[in-house]
Design an enzyme around this catalytic site. Structure first.
Site, short mmCIF file in Angstrom:
data_model
loop_
_atom_site.label_atom_id
_atom_site.label_comp_id
_atom_site.label_asym_id
_atom_site.label_seq_id
_atom_site.Cartn_x
_atom_site.Cartn_y
_atom_site.Cartn_z
N GLU A 116 0.82 -1.28 0.07
CA GLU A 116 -0.04 0.03 -0.05
C GLU A 116 0.96 1.46 0.00
O GLU A 116 0.44 2.24 -0.02
CB GLU A 116 -0.93 0.06 1.17
CG GLU A 116 -1.89 -1.04 1.11
CD GLU A 116 -2.75 -1.45 -0.12
OE1 GLU A 116 -3.39 -0.45 -0.56
OE2 GLU A 116 -2.36 -2.26 -0.87
N ARG A 154 18.55 8.99 -21.59
CA ARG A 154 18.58 9.59 -23.12
C ARG A 154 18.83 10.86 -23.00
O ARG A 154 19.16 11.28 -24.05
CB ARG A 154 17.47 9.01 -23.76
CG ARG A 154 16.11 9.61 -23.22
CD ARG A 154 14.88 8.96 -23.83
NE ARG A 154 14.96 8.85 -25.30
CZ ARG A 154 14.64 10.13 -25.94
NH1 ARG A 154 14.24 11.35 -25.25
NH2 ARG A 154 14.58 10.08 -27.06
N ASP A 169 12.05 15.37 -30.20
CA ASP A 169 11.03 14.53 -29.61
C ASP A 169 9.49 15.01 -29.42
O ASP A 169 9.74 16.30 -29.17
CB ASP A 169 11.56 14.00 -28.12
CG ASP A 169 12.73 12.86 -28.47
OD1 ASP A 169 12.45 12.32 -29.36
OD2 ASP A 169 13.34 12.79 -27.41
#
Ligand code: 6GU
Length: 252
Positions: A116, A154, A169
């Site tokens: 949890e 990256r 991107d």
């Protein structure tokens, strides 16, 4: 950059980071990844790392002490101060802007909860920031940690082979990426758009910008308010919508 992952399954995150761009970033010495298991810092024969929640209810909560000892060992393994991130569905949403900020840090510790969650006192005392990767529930923070490692790796200087590709991107300019095509020009599934074969770089850049604007408008209206677009972008979006008849087609 150094990233320490604290998890009951540290090998899982390491495996995820072994391939492609992230694996190469590690080989190139741009990223050093270290896994730490709180179970190794748990006491007793059973090496307990969790217990039942006070107040009742389902599930288990991760104990403070094994996590804290583990975190302490991770911190002590390197003198560089660490920015501690707890991955949980209660965190702020991870965005490319946040990824860029994290990627600029020298050292991260990624804390993965299971069950949890972890005792809130540990979060209050040791965590600098709580992040979520989206509005859905995972059974632990490991996949989210792998997401952070990938997105941050990256962006390390030298991680990508084409220096251009990160800047283009999706999200780097607030828009989704344009569609891409490769050989063959003619295929049973369709033809490559003529403009991409024209050799006219200005026309190609204009077409790509139009596609990026159009796709973002249709697929992610939350990312784009046409009223705030620069006039040139506004005209490109209008042209995109006029060309495809204003219909959000299945192929867009
Ligand atoms: Cl960071 N953890 C878990 N367990 N579930 C998530 C999440 C994180 N982000 C979205 N769902």
């Amino acid at each position: 950059m150094r990233i320490d992952v604290i998890s009951l399954f540290p090998e899982f995150v390491a495996q995820c980071a072994g391939f492609g761009v992230v694996g190469r970033a590690q080989e190139r010495g741009l990223l050093a990844l270290h896994g730490w298991n709180p179970r190794d810092y748990a006491e007793g024969n059973y090496r307990r790392v969790d217990d039942r929640p006070f107040g009742g209810g389902p599930g288990m909560v991760m104990l403070i002490d094994p996590l804290r000892a583990c975190l302490q060992a991770a911190r002590a393994a390197d003198p560089t101060p660490a920015h501690v991130v707890y991955l949980s569905p209660q965190g702020q949403p991870l965005t490319q802007a946040k990824v860029r900020e994290l990627a600029g840090r020298e050292r991260l510790v990624l804390l993965c909860g299971r069950y949890e969650g972890v005792d809130e006192r540990l979060v209050q005392a040791e965590v600098d920031e709580e992040l979520s990767i989206g509005d859905y529930v995972l059974s632990g923070g490991e996949l989210a940690a792998a997401v952070v490692v990938d997105a941050v790796a990256r962006l390390q200087e030298g991680a990508l082979n084409d220096a251009e590709s990160a800047a283009q991107d999706s999200f780097e300019d607030g828009l989704l990426d344009c569609p891409h095509y490769t050989r063959p020009v003619e295929h049973a599934l369709g033809k490559v758009p003529d403009v991409l074969l024209s050799g006219n770089h200005a026309d190609i850049a204009r077409w790509r910008r139009m596609q990026a604007l159009g796709r973002t408008f249709l697929r992610r209206p939350d990312l784009l308010d046409p009223a705030t677009l620069a006039p040139a972008d506004r005209r490109l979006l209008d042209e995109f919508l006029a060309r495809q008849g204003g219909e959000p087609g299945a192929g867009t």
